[in-house]
Design a protein around this motif. Structure first.
Motif, PDB file in Angstrom:
ATOM      1  N   ALA A  78      70.687  -3.508 -60.208  1.00  0.00           N
ATOM      2  CA  ALA A  78      71.269  -4.577 -59.288  1.00  0.00           C
ATOM      3  C   ALA A  78      71.738  -4.148 -58.067  1.00  0.00           C
ATOM      4  O   ALA A  78      71.638  -5.101 -57.282  1.00  0.00           O
ATOM      5  N   ASP A  79      72.375  -3.154 -58.037  1.00  0.00           N
ATOM      6  CA  ASP A  79      73.135  -2.591 -56.649  1.00  0.00           C
ATOM      7  C   ASP A  79      71.878  -2.634 -55.588  1.00  0.00           C
ATOM      8  O   ASP A  79      72.276  -2.903 -54.389  1.00  0.00           O
ATOM      9  N   LEU A  80      70.835  -1.940 -56.026  1.00  0.00           N
ATOM     10  CA  LEU A  80      69.872  -1.686 -55.187  1.00  0.00           C
ATOM     11  C   LEU A  80      69.123  -2.982 -54.641  1.00  0.00           C
ATOM     12  O   LEU A  80      68.736  -3.101 -53.510  1.00  0.00           O
ATOM     13  N   TRP A  81      68.869  -3.881 -55.510  1.00  0.00           N
ATOM     14  CA  TRP A  81      68.456  -5.361 -55.240  1.00  0.00           C
ATOM     15  C   TRP A  81      69.231  -5.879 -54.241  1.00  0.00           C
ATOM     16  O   TRP A  81      68.876  -6.446 -53.153  1.00  0.00           O
ATOM     17  N   ALA A  82      70.534  -5.853 -54.630  1.00  0.00           N
ATOM     18  CA  ALA A  82      71.563  -6.607 -53.557  1.00  0.00           C
ATOM     19  C   ALA A  82      71.364  -5.982 -52.064  1.00  0.00           C
ATOM     20  O   ALA A  82      71.610  -6.645 -51.307  1.00  0.00           O
ATOM     21  N   GLY A  83      71.438  -4.660 -52.093  1.00  0.00           N
ATOM     22  CA  GLY A  83      71.273  -4.120 -51.017  1.00  0.00           C
ATOM     23  C   GLY A  83      70.054  -4.360 -50.055  1.00  0.00           C
ATOM     24  O   GLY A  83      70.039  -4.360 -49.051  1.00  0.00           O
ATOM     25  N   LEU A  84      68.737  -4.302 -50.703  1.00  0.00           N
ATOM     26  CA  LEU A  84      67.606  -5.054 -50.161  1.00  0.00           C
ATOM     27  C   LEU A  84      67.838  -6.403 -49.600  1.00  0.00           C
ATOM     28  O   LEU A  84      67.165  -6.544 -48.518  1.00  0.00           O
ATOM     29  N   ARG A  85      68.491  -7.310 -50.396  1.00  0.00           N
ATOM     30  CA  ARG A  85      68.663  -8.526 -49.921  1.00  0.00           C
ATOM     31  C   ARG A  85      69.524  -8.506 -48.618  1.00  0.00           C
ATOM     32  O   ARG A  85      69.183  -9.253 -47.647  1.00  0.00           O
ATOM     33  N   GLU A  86      70.338  -7.779 -48.711  1.00  0.00           N
ATOM     34  CA  GLU A  86      71.535  -7.596 -47.573  1.00  0.00           C
ATOM     35  C   GLU A  86      70.708  -7.200 -46.477  1.00  0.00           C
ATOM     36  O   GLU A  86      71.054  -7.684 -45.170  1.00  0.00           O
ATOM     37  N   LEU A  87      70.030  -6.008 -46.302  1.00  0.00           N
ATOM     38  CA  LEU A  87      69.418  -5.214 -45.373  1.00  0.00           C
ATOM     39  C   LEU A  87      68.275  -6.401 -44.818  1.00  0.00           C
ATOM     40  O   LEU A  87      68.132  -6.343 -43.556  1.00  0.00           O
ATOM     41  N   THR A  88      67.624  -6.757 -45.560  1.00  0.00           N
ATOM     42  CA  THR A  88      66.666  -7.898 -45.414  1.00  0.00           C
ATOM     43  C   THR A  88      67.117  -9.212 -44.485  1.00  0.00           C
ATOM     44  O   THR A  88      66.596  -9.635 -43.514  1.00  0.00           O
ATOM     45  N   GLY A  89      68.180  -9.388 -44.972  1.00  0.00           N
ATOM     46  CA  GLY A  89      68.830 -10.880 -44.483  1.00  0.00           C
ATOM     47  C   GLY A  89      69.396 -10.339 -42.959  1.00  0.00           C
ATOM     48  O   GLY A  89      69.149 -11.286 -42.033  1.00  0.00           O
ATOM     49  N   ARG A  90      70.051  -9.366 -42.771  1.00  0.00           N
ATOM     50  CA  ARG A  90      70.592  -8.812 -41.652  1.00  0.00           C
ATOM     51  C   ARG A  90      69.502  -8.554 -40.344  1.00  0.00           C
ATOM     52  O   ARG A  90      69.590  -9.093 -39.421  1.00  0.00           O
ATOM     53  N   ALA A  91      68.385  -7.938 -40.881  1.00  0.00           N
ATOM     54  CA  ALA A  91      67.146  -7.635 -40.119  1.00  0.00           C
ATOM     55  C   ALA A  91      66.615  -9.195 -39.535  1.00  0.00           C
ATOM     56  O   ALA A  91      65.983  -9.110 -38.310  1.00  0.00           O
ATOM     57  N   SER A  92      66.402 -10.199 -40.434  1.00  0.00           N
ATOM     58  CA  SER A  92      65.856 -11.381 -40.165  1.00  0.00           C
ATOM     59  C   SER A  92      66.653 -12.316 -39.668  1.00  0.00           C
ATOM     60  O   SER A  92      66.313 -13.273 -38.595  1.00  0.00           O
TER      61      SER A  92
END
Length: 113
Positions: A78-92
């Motif tokens: 769950a923590d890794l999935w949340a990190g992926l969503r956060e990084l993707t949101g920041r990048a986009s």
């Protein structure tokens, strides 16, 4: 076509290749730890921009760990999935990206979150 990664080991080295192209993207070497089990001792990422366009060290580290945890070990991560969503949101620049879209585009599967 939903499978994004081919993952295999040779000895203490784990190789992660893109399934569609066959290109090796990540390689992680593991070392035994005194408590039992193994941990990543070193890792490399494909540097040829024709084969892989990195989105930065933080995302590469996250993707390496996420593929190992979610795909290889079948952990919820769950923590890794949340990190992926956060990084993707920041990048986009978009904070409201649907979790399933982010997850599927990166790994070809959807988390249980």
């Amino acid at each position: 076509m939903d499978e994004k990664w081919n993952v295999f080991c040779e000895g203490d080295v784990l190789f992660m290749h893109r399934s569609w192209t066959g290109h090796g993207i990540y390689e992680a070497s593991f070392a035994r730890v005194s408590e039992g089990g193994r941990r990543i001792a070193s890792a490399v990422v494909e540097g040829d921009r024709e084969r892989y366009r990195s989105m930065g060290d933080e995302r590469d580290r996250l993707m390496l760990e996420l593929v190992i945890s979610a795909i290889v070990l079948g952990e919820p991560a769950a923590d890794l999935w949340a990190g992926l969503r956060e990084l993707t949101g920041r990048a986009s620049g978009k904070r409201d990206l649907p979790a399933g879209v982010v997850e599927h585009s990166a790994l070809g599967l959807r988390s249980e979150s």
